[in-house]
Design an enzyme around this catalytic site. Structure first.
Site, PDB file in Angstrom:
ATOM      1  N   SER A  30       2.183  -4.280   0.791  1.00 16.19           N
ATOM      2  CA  SER A  30       2.480  -4.411   2.228  1.00 16.19           C
ATOM      3  C   SER A  30       3.172  -5.719   2.572  1.00 16.19           C
ATOM      4  O   SER A  30       2.619  -6.792   2.342  1.00 16.19           O
ATOM      5  CB  SER A  30       1.189  -4.407   3.053  1.00 16.19           C
ATOM      6  OG  SER A  30       0.493  -3.235   2.891  1.00 16.19           O
ATOM      7  N   HIS A  61       7.165   4.899   6.049  1.00 12.21           N
ATOM      8  CA  HIS A  61       8.579   4.536   6.080  1.00 12.21           C
ATOM      9  C   HIS A  61       9.165   4.838   4.719  1.00 12.21           C
ATOM     10  O   HIS A  61       8.560   4.554   3.701  1.00 12.21           O
ATOM     11  CB  HIS A  61       8.737   3.046   6.376  1.00 12.21           C
ATOM     12  CG  HIS A  61       8.215   2.674   7.713  1.00 12.21           C
ATOM     13  ND1 HIS A  61       8.925   2.916   8.863  1.00 12.21           N
ATOM     14  CD2 HIS A  61       7.050   2.117   8.090  1.00 12.21           C
ATOM     15  CE1 HIS A  61       8.205   2.508   9.887  1.00 12.21           C
ATOM     16  NE2 HIS A  61       7.065   2.022   9.455  1.00 12.21           N
ATOM     17  N   HIS A  83       0.791   5.755  -0.412  1.00 13.91           N
ATOM     18  CA  HIS A  83      -0.674   5.638  -0.501  1.00 13.91           C
ATOM     19  C   HIS A  83      -1.340   7.000  -0.328  1.00 13.91           C
ATOM     20  O   HIS A  83      -0.817   7.873   0.356  1.00 13.91           O
ATOM     21  CB  HIS A  83      -1.205   4.725   0.606  1.00 13.91           C
ATOM     22  CG  HIS A  83      -0.662   3.334   0.574  1.00 13.91           C
ATOM     23  ND1 HIS A  83       0.521   2.994   1.199  1.00 13.91           N
ATOM     24  CD2 HIS A  83      -1.124   2.208  -0.002  1.00 13.91           C
ATOM     25  CE1 HIS A  83       0.756   1.706   1.012  1.00 13.91           C
ATOM     26  NE2 HIS A  83      -0.218   1.203   0.284  1.00 13.91           N
ATOM     27  N   TYR A  85      -3.950   7.552   1.519  1.00  6.69           N
ATOM     28  CA  TYR A  85      -4.341   7.782   2.921  1.00  6.69           C
ATOM     29  C   TYR A  85      -3.199   8.323   3.781  1.00  6.69           C
ATOM     30  O   TYR A  85      -3.418   8.846   4.859  1.00  6.69           O
ATOM     31  CB  TYR A  85      -4.941   6.515   3.554  1.00  6.69           C
ATOM     32  CG  TYR A  85      -4.009   5.330   3.645  1.00  6.69           C
ATOM     33  CD1 TYR A  85      -2.998   5.274   4.589  1.00  6.69           C
ATOM     34  CD2 TYR A  85      -4.144   4.251   2.778  1.00  6.69           C
ATOM     35  CE1 TYR A  85      -2.139   4.200   4.663  1.00  6.69           C
ATOM     36  CE2 TYR A  85      -3.295   3.167   2.838  1.00  6.69           C
ATOM     37  CZ  TYR A  85      -2.297   3.150   3.786  1.00  6.69           C
ATOM     38  OH  TYR A  85      -1.441   2.081   3.839  1.00  6.69           O
ATOM     39  N   GLU A  86      -1.972   8.188   3.295  1.00  5.14           N
ATOM     40  CA  GLU A  86      -0.842   8.725   4.056  1.00  5.14           C
ATOM     41  C   GLU A  86      -0.735  10.237   3.894  1.00  5.14           C
ATOM     42  O   GLU A  86       0.038  10.893   4.584  1.00  5.14           O
ATOM     43  CB  GLU A  86       0.468   8.085   3.596  1.00  5.14           C
ATOM     44  CG  GLU A  86       0.560   6.610   3.935  1.00  5.14           C
ATOM     45  CD  GLU A  86       1.813   5.980   3.335  1.00  5.14           C
ATOM     46  OE1 GLU A  86       2.845   5.972   4.022  1.00  5.14           O
ATOM     47  OE2 GLU A  86       1.762   5.510   2.195  1.00  5.14           O
ATOM     48  N   ALA A 113      -2.080  -6.224  -1.045  1.00 13.93           N
ATOM     49  CA  ALA A 113      -2.867  -7.008  -0.098  1.00 13.93           C
ATOM     50  C   ALA A 113      -4.298  -6.523  -0.236  1.00 13.93           C
ATOM     51  O   ALA A 113      -4.535  -5.330  -0.393  1.00 13.93           O
ATOM     52  CB  ALA A 113      -2.366  -6.741   1.313  1.00 13.93           C
ATOM     53  N   MET A 211      -6.571  -0.498  -0.821  1.00 11.77           N
ATOM     54  CA  MET A 211      -6.387   0.964  -0.716  1.00 11.77           C
ATOM     55  C   MET A 211      -5.253   1.483  -1.599  1.00 11.77           C
ATOM     56  O   MET A 211      -4.727   2.568  -1.356  1.00 11.77           O
ATOM     57  CB  MET A 211      -6.102   1.338   0.740  1.00 11.77           C
ATOM     58  CG  MET A 211      -7.138   0.857   1.729  1.00 11.77           C
ATOM     59  SD  MET A 211      -6.564   1.116   3.417  1.00 11.77           S
ATOM     60  CE  MET A 211      -7.749   0.134   4.342  1.00 11.77           C
ATOM     61  N   SER A 212      -4.868   0.717  -2.584  1.00 21.05           N
ATOM     62  CA  SER A 212      -3.714   1.152  -3.393  1.00 21.05           C
ATOM     63  C   SER A 212      -3.944   0.847  -4.867  1.00 21.05           C
ATOM     64  O   SER A 212      -5.080   0.736  -5.321  1.00 21.05           O
ATOM     65  CB  SER A 212      -2.453   0.434  -2.905  1.00 21.05           C
ATOM     66  OG  SER A 212      -2.530  -0.946  -3.179  1.00 21.05           O
ATOM     67  N   ASN A 235      -7.334 -11.274   3.923  1.00 19.13           N
ATOM     68  CA  ASN A 235      -8.420 -11.372   4.913  1.00 19.13           C
ATOM     69  C   ASN A 235      -9.729 -11.378   4.147  1.00 19.13           C
ATOM     70  O   ASN A 235      -9.759 -10.965   2.988  1.00 19.13           O
ATOM     71  CB  ASN A 235      -8.386 -10.147   5.850  1.00 19.13           C
ATOM     72  CG  ASN A 235      -8.487  -8.846   5.076  1.00 19.13           C
ATOM     73  OD1 ASN A 235      -7.500  -8.394   4.477  1.00 19.13           O
ATOM     74  ND2 ASN A 235      -9.669  -8.263   5.037  1.00 19.13           N
ATOM     75  N   HIS A 247      -4.637  -5.026  10.727  1.00 19.26           N
ATOM     76  CA  HIS A 247      -3.444  -4.977   9.888  1.00 19.26           C
ATOM     77  C   HIS A 247      -2.520  -6.174  10.192  1.00 19.26           C
ATOM     78  O   HIS A 247      -1.840  -6.685   9.303  1.00 19.26           O
ATOM     79  CB  HIS A 247      -2.712  -3.647  10.121  1.00 19.26           C
ATOM     80  CG  HIS A 247      -1.569  -3.413   9.190  1.00 19.26           C
ATOM     81  ND1 HIS A 247      -1.707  -3.452   7.814  1.00 19.26           N
ATOM     82  CD2 HIS A 247      -0.255  -3.154   9.428  1.00 19.26           C
ATOM     83  CE1 HIS A 247      -0.528  -3.220   7.253  1.00 19.26           C
ATOM     84  NE2 HIS A 247       0.358  -3.033   8.208  1.00 19.26           N
TER      85      HIS A 247
HETATM   86  N1  HPA Z   1      -9.959  -3.599   2.872  1.00 25.92           N
HETATM   87  C1  HPA Z   1      -9.172  -2.634   2.316  1.00 25.92           C
HETATM   88  N2  HPA Z   1      -7.871  -2.796   2.132  1.00 25.92           N
HETATM   89  C2  HPA Z   1      -7.313  -3.956   2.488  1.00 25.92           C
HETATM   90  C3  HPA Z   1      -8.060  -4.996   3.072  1.00 25.92           C
HETATM   91  C4  HPA Z   1      -9.466  -4.801   3.263  1.00 25.92           C
HETATM   92  O1  HPA Z   1     -10.187  -5.669   3.765  1.00 25.92           O
HETATM   93  N3  HPA Z   1      -7.195  -6.013   3.322  1.00 25.92           N
HETATM   94  C5  HPA Z   1      -5.970  -5.589   2.913  1.00 25.92           C
HETATM   95  N4  HPA Z   1      -6.033  -4.348   2.401  1.00 25.92           N
END
Ligand code: HPA
Length: 274
Positions: A30, A61, A83, A85-86, A113, A211-212, A235, A247
């Site tokens: 991302s 996208h 992904h 989830y998409e 990320a 998530m990837s 984060n 996000h």
């Molecule tokens: N959880 C899941 N996926 C993520 C996170 C998270 O805290 N941060 C970035 N991608």
């Protein structure tokens, strides 16, 4: 048509359009696809131009593959990724990785990320993935095995190349960049986790959550690609940091650490010749 035939058709089409034959590919997470802009002899291929390639969903996208030379090393850079989830199937997620294999790619670097679970990690830290835990309820190897690509029961013992990780750590040290090493847990998303889930994952031994990456790593290892994967802690995971977790926060951290990530990736590419 079998999946292998679809892959072969796509490979044929890519070969006809390209002059470079990279052995190294990068799949960037991302907001990270801007990091390696300074390529030479660039050739671009929009995903729509490649037969059978996963096409953008309503929400996603469309991406592109960029081929070019980075300090004389030919690379394939995937801008954007798909992904679970998409709504993509696991076969669709595996398709680009398998296509890379058919095109002669031998090694792949994946970035993502991720949320930091390990309490020693700070927002903005880089983590070399040492191993993973998968909670995504499907995987690209389910169903008939494509035996031309790999075995029915591949192992995931050295999924994240120890040799390449050692090399990456040396490079990070030369750059004066802190690089942790940890376990990535893949969750299906798209919602972030609950604080209780994060506490459970921490006890399981996970250091970062995202998530990837894992479906791609499974596909890559099945067909024998060497893998290196790096998370950026964008984060702190749910319940460990502030109470926002959005996000926007993820993208903001990526933007802030983009230059450092680019330096690390550039050095990795330059020194990745076997
Ligand atoms: N959880 C899941 N996926 C993520 C996170 C998270 O805290 N941060 C970035 N991608």
């Amino acid at each position: 048509m079998t999946e292998l035939e679809r892959l072969q058709q796509a490979a044929q089409c890519v070969r006809e359009r390209l002059t470079l034959a990279p052995k190294l590919a990068l799949v960037l997470g991302s907001g990270m696809s801007e990091v390696l802009k300074d390529l030479e002899k660039v050739q671009r291929l929009a995903w729509e131009q490649i037969p059978h390639f996963p096409q953008a969903t309503v929400t996603g996208h469309a991406g592109e593959w960029v081929f070019g030379l980075l300090e004389q090393t030919p690379i394939l850079l995937s801008r954007g990724r798909v992904h679970h989830y998409e709504g993509y199937s696991m076969a669709q997620i595996a398709f680009p990785i398998r296509l890379m294999k058919l095109l002669g790619v031998e090694r792949v670097i994946l970035t993502n990320a991720a949320g930091g679970i390990n309490k020693a990690y700070r927002v903005g830290d880089f983590v070399l993935i040492r191993d993973h835990i998968n909670t995504i309820p499907d995987n690209p190897l389910r169903g008939e095995n494509i035996s031309e690509l790999g075995p029915r029961f591949p192992n995931l013992l050295d999924a994240y190349s120890a040799r390449w990780r050692a090399h990456a750590k040396e490079i990070a040290q030369e750059l004066g960049l802190e690089l942790h090493e940890g376990v990535y847990i893949a969750t299906p998303g798209p919602m972030y986790e609950t604080p209780a889930e994060i506490e459970a994952y921490r006890r399981w031994g996970a250091d970062v959550v995202g998530m990837s990456t894992v479906p791609e790593v499974i596909a890559a290892r099945h067909c024998g690609l060497e893998v290196l994967a790096i998370s950026l802690v964008t984060n702190l995971a749910a319940g460990l940091g502030s109470d926002k977790l959005t996000h926007e926060e993820v993208l903001e951290t990526t933007k802030r650490r983009e230059r450092e990530l680019a330096r690390l990736l550039e050095e990795l590419v330059k020194k990745s010749k076997k």
